[in-house]
Design a protein around this motif. Structure first.
Motif, short mmCIF file in Angstrom:
data_model
loop_
_atom_site.label_atom_id
_atom_site.label_comp_id
_atom_site.label_asym_id
_atom_site.label_seq_id
_atom_site.Cartn_x
_atom_site.Cartn_y
_atom_site.Cartn_z
N ILE A 295 0.87 -1.17 0.00
CA ILE A 295 0.00 0.00 0.00
C ILE A 295 0.91 1.23 0.00
N GLN A 296 0.46 2.29 -0.63
CA GLN A 296 1.28 3.49 -0.75
C GLN A 296 1.13 4.39 0.48
N PRO A 297 2.17 5.18 0.80
CA PRO A 297 2.08 6.14 1.91
C PRO A 297 1.34 7.40 1.50
N SER A 298 0.99 8.20 2.48
CA SER A 298 0.35 9.49 2.19
C SER A 298 1.35 10.54 1.74
N TYR A 299 2.58 10.38 2.16
CA TYR A 299 3.61 11.38 1.86
C TYR A 299 4.45 10.99 0.65
N GLN A 300 4.93 12.00 -0.07
CA GLN A 300 5.93 11.74 -1.09
C GLN A 300 7.20 11.21 -0.42
N PRO A 301 7.87 10.24 -1.06
CA PRO A 301 7.56 9.67 -2.38
C PRO A 301 6.54 8.54 -2.31
N TYR A 302 5.58 8.58 -3.24
CA TYR A 302 4.63 7.49 -3.44
C TYR A 302 4.45 7.29 -4.93
N SER A 303 3.88 6.16 -5.30
CA SER A 303 3.69 5.88 -6.72
C SER A 303 2.85 6.96 -7.37
N PRO A 304 3.34 7.56 -8.46
CA PRO A 304 2.58 8.64 -9.10
C PRO A 304 1.19 8.21 -9.57
N SER A 305 1.00 6.93 -9.79
CA SER A 305 -0.29 6.45 -10.29
C SER A 305 -1.26 6.07 -9.17
N SER A 306 -0.85 6.20 -7.92
CA SER A 306 -1.71 5.77 -6.81
C SER A 306 -2.81 6.78 -6.52
N SER A 307 -3.94 6.26 -6.08
CA SER A 307 -5.07 7.10 -5.73
C SER A 307 -4.95 7.57 -4.28
N PRO A 308 -5.18 8.87 -4.00
CA PRO A 308 -5.10 9.35 -2.61
C PRO A 308 -5.99 8.57 -1.65
N ALA A 309 -7.15 8.15 -2.12
CA ALA A 309 -8.09 7.42 -1.24
C ALA A 309 -7.55 6.05 -0.85
N LYS A 310 -6.57 5.56 -1.58
CA LYS A 310 -6.05 4.23 -1.31
C LYS A 310 -4.67 4.26 -0.65
N ARG A 311 -4.20 5.45 -0.28
CA ARG A 311 -2.94 5.56 0.43
C ARG A 311 -3.18 5.44 1.93
N LEU A 312 -2.23 4.81 2.62
CA LEU A 312 -2.38 4.59 4.05
C LEU A 312 -2.27 5.92 4.81
N PRO A 313 -3.25 6.26 5.64
CA PRO A 313 -3.15 7.49 6.43
C PRO A 313 -1.91 7.48 7.30
N PRO A 314 -1.34 8.65 7.61
CA PRO A 314 -0.11 8.71 8.41
C PRO A 314 -0.26 7.96 9.74
N LEU A 315 0.80 7.23 10.08
CA LEU A 315 0.81 6.41 11.29
C LEU A 315 1.40 7.20 12.46
N ALA A 316 1.01 6.79 13.67
CA ALA A 316 1.45 7.54 14.85
C ALA A 316 2.06 6.67 15.93
N HIS A 317 2.04 5.35 15.77
CA HIS A 317 2.60 4.52 16.84
C HIS A 317 4.13 4.59 16.83
N ALA A 318 4.74 4.10 17.90
CA ALA A 318 6.18 4.25 18.09
C ALA A 318 6.98 3.36 17.16
N THR A 319 8.16 3.84 16.78
CA THR A 319 9.12 3.06 15.99
C THR A 319 10.44 3.01 16.74
#
Length: 551
Positions: A295-319
């Motif tokens: 699945i594509q991220p919400s932030y660049q860089p992402y696939s230019p052909s991806s639909s915004p509605a299908k990009r994963l919303p930004p995550l907030a849990h710890a890394t």
């Protein structure tokens, strides 16, 4: 001294010294993780042989019960391997030597057993990309890609029987192929007279079932991300999978899903409450709004052909990055092609000029300047880019998400960060289909050499591993699959290659203990006094035993 320059011309020889050890993880001030792509242990390291007098558990140890592949009934063994790679099919280009009549009949050149890919597709063959017929592609000896998805891998593992990799694969019999480990540039490098000592971890498993996206997330967070407020209406933007009674979300050449075309293999887990018109989700499978496949991220860089509605919303849990930063420990994720993909004009690795268009011939044709990703840049291999903490414009992004070219500079100058993750570009990451094994393995050797020829060599631990199995069979059942071990509903999955390298090691050896990808997190947490990120990394064994083997 650049030891890699003559790797391919040397004849390998096994080391005969005892197993390696280090006094403590605290002896290492720098940890470097090189994260390659898509190979099971048997597929790549299965013929490694012995290290320091200890046999690696590879192909010679594979018993028939965990090797012979069976049909979808779960019991009937094939007599042949169906092949659909263009260079492995019969009667052309290979002669038919086996006819399978155990079900729907087919002809093959291969019996139901592992086979050496090198015997049929040489590294110089013009089969790239994606295993095109010899003579119609570019040199490199590529095979076709193989399916490697969350639900499908669980079907292939078959509760630890390891006997449905062929049935559950879109590439069928190719999943039983393996490479001659002794011909790999990495193997030859580690057997040079001047080579560093190393430890093979031969029971190291991918953290999560499935593919690259999910296992990159587990490498940095030990957690499967959620797609909050995911659409669940059965429409075009509903990304939930639809799984049949056997846990499969798709059909393959050797498996016909009872759901037919209603089975859907998508980016998210199956819905726990499917909308009208979709079948109920079996109680035995994980369900919800979890992102499990590419699945594509919400932030660049992402696939230019991806639909915004299908990009994963930004995550907030710890890394792991968050934990290191909070402890005042510097780190970076070094990615091949990052400056071009992320639009960092004139940054290290930038090759696209001043605009107004992307000038590098290898840039994606539909890229929009200054976002000029290479054709083989994989957006879902950039796990930190999915998190709000590392959003474009934030200082954390500038400090910690860097181009691989900067790693080479840091290694040469002796300014390695305490923790470095390295993600090579597609052409150099060994992923079947779009790159070849030889060049990727050579790239790993060059990365190792850059560290060991640099000023930080004496206190650096290098860990080389792979994100996941790439659809390739392995004979060792993962923990939780017919045997005890740390596991949960997400994994671990198939066994993958892993090797630890350091100048501090006094000799080389083999570690047979169970580990998974989160064991790397556990080691980092132990070294720098960090808390655990999640339950799995709090329970798994760290790689400390590998540092002390033979002591």
């Amino acid at each position: 001294m650049k030891r890699t320059l003559s790797i391919l011309a040397l004849t390998s020889a096994a080391l005969s010294t005892p197993a390696a050890f280090a006094a403590s993880v605290s002896d290492f001030n720098h940890i470097v993780v090189i994260y390659q792509e898509n190979h099971s242990f048997d597929n790549l390291f299965g013929l490694w042989g012995s290290v320091g007098g200890t046999p690696v558990e590879g192909l010679p140890a594979a018993d028939e019960a965990h090797t012979k592949q069976v049909r979808s009934d779960g019991t009937t063994s094939y007599s042949c391997l169906l092949q659909n790679d263009a260079n492995l099919t019969s009667p052309s280009p290979l002669a038919t030597t086996c006819t399978d009549t155990t079900g729907a009949s087919f002809e093959s050149h291969f019996e139901n057993a592992p086979f050496k890919i090198d015997s049929f597709i040489a590294t110089t063959d013009t089969t790239c990309p994606n295993g095109v017929l010899k003579g119609s592609g570019l040199p490199g000896g590529c095979t076709r890609d193989l399916m490697h998805r969350y639900y499908s891998e669980q079907y292939q593992i078959h509760g630890g029987k390891q006997d449905r990799y062929v049935t559950g694969s879109d590439a069928a019999g190719l999943s039983m192929g393996y490479f001659d480990s002794t011909k790999l540039p990495l193997y030859k490098y580690l057997h040079l007279p001047t080579a560093p000592n190393y430890v093979i971890a031969d029971h190291f498993f991918q953290a999560a079932f499935g593919g690259s996206f999910l296992n990159h997330q587990w490498l940095i967070a030990a957690k499967t991300p959620s797609f909050y407020n995911a659409v669940n209406d059965g429409g075009a933007n509903d990304l939930h999978s639809v799984v049949d009674e056997n846990g499969m979300p798709t059909s393959t050449p050797l498996y016909a899903s009872p759901l037919g075309s209603s089975a859907i293999d998508n980016a998210l887990t199956a819905s726990c409450k499917p909308p009208a018109g979709r079948p109920a989700t079996p109680a035995s499978v994980v369900c919800g709004n979890y992102a499990i496949n590419t699945i594509q991220p919400s932030y660049q860089p992402y696939s230019p052909s991806s639909s915004p509605a299908k990009r994963l919303p930004p995550l907030a849990h710890a890394t792991i990055g968050d934990l290191l930063t909070a402890q005042g420990v510097d780190w970076a994720w070094y990615s091949g092609g990052w400056s071009n993909a992320a639009g960092i004009k004139n940054g290290a690795g930038w090759t696209n000029g001043a605009g107004p268009n992307c000038s590098d011939a290898n840039a994606l044709p539909n890229a929009t300047f200054p976002y000029c990703p290479d054709k083989l840049f994989q957006f879902h291999h950039q796990p930190f880019n999915y998190f709000a903490t590392y959003a474009p414009g934030r200082l954390e992004r500038k400090l910690h998400l860097r181009d691989e070219a900067e790693f080479y500079t840091a290694a040469r100058r002796g300014v390695l960060k305490p923790v470095s993750f390295i993600k090579p570009l597609g052409a150099e990451n060994e992923h079947p289909g779009y790159t070849d094994e030889r060049d990727g393995s050579m790239h790993v050797a060059h990365l190792i050499d850059a560290v060991l020829d640099g000023p930080n060599a004496d206190d650096t631990l290098i860990i080389v591993t792979y994100d996941e199995f790439g659809g390739q069979w392995d004979h060792v059942p993962p923990p939780g699959q017919s045997r005890a071990g740390v596991h949960d509903g997400w994994g671990p999955g198939t066994r993958i290659p892993a090797v630890l390298i350091s100048k501090k090691f006094t000799a080389s050896g083999v570690d047979h203990a169970d580990y998974d990808t989160t064991s790397i997190l556990r080691l980092i947490e132990m070294r720098f006094g960090l808390p655990s990120l999640a339950l799995r990394d709090s329970r798994v064994s760290a790689l400390v035993k590998a540092l002390k083997i033979g002591r």
